[in-house]
Motif scaffolding. Structure first.
Motif, PDB file in Angstrom:
ATOM      1  N   CYS A  88       0.829  -1.212   0.000  1.00 59.46           N
ATOM      2  CA  CYS A  88       0.000   0.000   0.000  1.00 59.46           C
ATOM      3  C   CYS A  88       0.861   1.259   0.000  1.00 59.46           C
ATOM      4  O   CYS A  88       0.497   2.265  -0.617  1.00 59.46           O
ATOM      5  CB  CYS A  88      -0.943   0.000   1.199  1.00 59.46           C
ATOM      6  SG  CYS A  88      -2.239  -1.237   1.078  1.00 59.46           S
ATOM      7  N   MET A  89       2.005   1.209   0.669  1.00 62.83           N
ATOM      8  CA  MET A  89       2.883   2.371   0.695  1.00 62.83           C
ATOM      9  C   MET A  89       3.483   2.634  -0.686  1.00 62.83           C
ATOM     10  O   MET A  89       3.647   3.786  -1.084  1.00 62.83           O
ATOM     11  CB  MET A  89       3.992   2.192   1.725  1.00 62.83           C
ATOM     12  CG  MET A  89       4.694   3.487   2.031  1.00 62.83           C
ATOM     13  SD  MET A  89       5.635   3.455   3.552  1.00 62.83           S
ATOM     14  CE  MET A  89       7.126   2.706   3.002  1.00 62.83           C
ATOM     15  N   VAL A  90       3.766   1.587  -1.447  1.00 62.70           N
ATOM     16  CA  VAL A  90       4.260   1.761  -2.820  1.00 62.70           C
ATOM     17  C   VAL A  90       3.205   2.461  -3.666  1.00 62.70           C
ATOM     18  O   VAL A  90       3.502   3.406  -4.406  1.00 62.70           O
ATOM     19  CB  VAL A  90       4.665   0.397  -3.435  1.00 62.70           C
ATOM     20  CG1 VAL A  90       4.892   0.503  -4.924  1.00 62.70           C
ATOM     21  CG2 VAL A  90       5.899  -0.160  -2.749  1.00 62.70           C
ATOM     22  N   VAL A  91       1.959   2.017  -3.555  1.00 64.13           N
ATOM     23  CA  VAL A  91       0.863   2.634  -4.317  1.00 64.13           C
ATOM     24  C   VAL A  91       0.688   4.097  -3.906  1.00 64.13           C
ATOM     25  O   VAL A  91       0.555   4.986  -4.756  1.00 64.13           O
ATOM     26  CB  VAL A  91      -0.451   1.847  -4.128  1.00 64.13           C
ATOM     27  CG1 VAL A  91      -1.627   2.572  -4.757  1.00 64.13           C
ATOM     28  CG2 VAL A  91      -0.317   0.446  -4.700  1.00 64.13           C
ATOM     29  N   ALA A  92       0.706   4.371  -2.609  1.00 62.15           N
ATOM     30  CA  ALA A  92       0.542   5.747  -2.124  1.00 62.15           C
ATOM     31  C   ALA A  92       1.693   6.634  -2.601  1.00 62.15           C
ATOM     32  O   ALA A  92       1.478   7.800  -2.954  1.00 62.15           O
ATOM     33  CB  ALA A  92       0.466   5.754  -0.601  1.00 62.15           C
ATOM     34  N   THR A  93       2.901   6.093  -2.642  1.00 60.21           N
ATOM     35  CA  THR A  93       4.046   6.853  -3.121  1.00 60.21           C
ATOM     36  C   THR A  93       3.910   7.179  -4.604  1.00 60.21           C
ATOM     37  O   THR A  93       4.214   8.300  -5.036  1.00 60.21           O
ATOM     38  CB  THR A  93       5.358   6.077  -2.862  1.00 60.21           C
ATOM     39  OG1 THR A  93       5.446   5.777  -1.465  1.00 60.21           O
ATOM     40  CG2 THR A  93       6.571   6.871  -3.283  1.00 60.21           C
ATOM     41  N   LEU A  94       3.446   6.224  -5.380  1.00 61.01           N
ATOM     42  CA  LEU A  94       3.216   6.476  -6.814  1.00 61.01           C
ATOM     43  C   LEU A  94       2.157   7.562  -7.011  1.00 61.01           C
ATOM     44  O   LEU A  94       2.325   8.463  -7.849  1.00 61.01           O
ATOM     45  CB  LEU A  94       2.793   5.188  -7.524  1.00 61.01           C
ATOM     46  CG  LEU A  94       3.879   4.143  -7.705  1.00 61.01           C
ATOM     47  CD1 LEU A  94       3.289   2.844  -8.236  1.00 61.01           C
ATOM     48  CD2 LEU A  94       4.956   4.658  -8.649  1.00 61.01           C
ATOM     49  N   ILE A  95       1.084   7.485  -6.252  1.00 57.99           N
ATOM     50  CA  ILE A  95       0.028   8.495  -6.364  1.00 57.99           C
ATOM     51  C   ILE A  95       0.568   9.864  -5.963  1.00 57.99           C
ATOM     52  O   ILE A  95       0.318  10.870  -6.653  1.00 57.99           O
ATOM     53  CB  ILE A  95      -1.196   8.096  -5.521  1.00 57.99           C
ATOM     54  CG1 ILE A  95      -1.883   6.875  -6.139  1.00 57.99           C
ATOM     55  CG2 ILE A  95      -2.185   9.262  -5.405  1.00 57.99           C
ATOM     56  CD1 ILE A  95      -2.963   6.276  -5.278  1.00 57.99           C
ATOM     57  N   ALA A  96       1.310   9.935  -4.863  1.00 56.05           N
ATOM     58  CA  ALA A  96       1.871  11.211  -4.415  1.00 56.05           C
ATOM     59  C   ALA A  96       2.800  11.795  -5.477  1.00 56.05           C
ATOM     60  O   ALA A  96       2.783  13.008  -5.729  1.00 56.05           O
ATOM     61  CB  ALA A  96       2.616  11.026  -3.091  1.00 56.05           C
ATOM     62  N   THR A  97       3.595  10.950  -6.118  1.00 53.38           N
ATOM     63  CA  THR A  97       4.502  11.420  -7.172  1.00 53.38           C
ATOM     64  C   THR A  97       3.734  11.987  -8.355  1.00 53.38           C
ATOM     65  O   THR A  97       4.060  13.059  -8.868  1.00 53.38           O
ATOM     66  CB  THR A  97       5.409  10.257  -7.640  1.00 53.38           C
ATOM     67  OG1 THR A  97       6.098   9.724  -6.511  1.00 53.38           O
ATOM     68  CG2 THR A  97       6.399  10.709  -8.679  1.00 53.38           C
TER      69      THR A  97
END
Length: 196
Positions: A88-97
């Motif tokens: 989930c943190m990988v997905v959130a990081t992609l969205i934030a980017t």
């Protein structure tokens, strides 16, 4: 040792609850561990106080029996929680980017003279700007929440309230960021339609 309501090995009701793991009604080892802990805590409320510290024939209290019996589930729960938080943190990081980059590449561009966005007066631009901001804030929040899950101590008590609550709020923040990103994309499509 208390002799009433005990089996031949000296186990009282709470020892037996601590020994058996029968609640396979949830997905995920961490949530299964939470359910087992909740069940154990509820049974603790209804047994006499003397049973809480009573030892069985092996010299173990109900809590010792629970901890020993659920050791494998505890490890599986920790692994499941770490894996879930990591993904989930990988997905959130992609969205934030993505939403961070989108904020600086404004749809339609800027006026050459004063540098303000071309669509500044359009309603869809405000929808874009607000939804992109909400997506950025909630993605950043979910990253921090998932990071707190990854750095947790993973004690039995953490599985009762702390970890499931953090997971719930992290997933909620991630969901809000996804919705914000989709709304920002839709607003951009409407703005580009106006430009065409």
């Amino acid at each position: 040792m208390i002799a009433t309501n005990c089996d031949k090995d000296g186990n009282n009701m709470l020892h037996l609850v601590g020994e058996f793991s029968q609640l396979n009604i949830v997905l995920g080892a961490a949530l299964h561990m939470q359910l087992e802990l909740l069940w154990f805590e509820e049974i603790k409320k209804i047994v006499p106080l003397a049973y809480l510290k009573a030892e069985n024939s092996k010299g173990k209290t109900p809590k010792d029996v629970f901890t020993e019996t659920h050791q494998g589930l505890h490890k599986d729960g920790e692994k499941w929680m770490r894996d879930t938080a990591n993904h989930c943190m990988v997905v959130a990081t992609l969205i934030a980017t993505v939403v961070f980059a989108t904020a600086f590449t404004i749809p339609g561009g800027n006026n050459q003279g004063n540098g303000t966005p071309i669509f500044l007066d359009h309603t869809w631009f405000m929808v874009f700007f607000l939804s992109d901001s909400i997506a950025m804030l909630s993605a950043s929040t979910s990253i921090l929440i998932f990071l707190s899950i990854l750095t947790s101590r993973y004690t039995e008590k953490d599985f009762l309230d702390s970890l499931p609550t953090r997971l719930l709020f992290g997933l909620l923040a991630l969901f809000i960021s996804i919705v914000g990103m989709v709304v920002a994309f839709g607003a951009t499509c409407f703005l580009l339609d106006i430009l065409a």
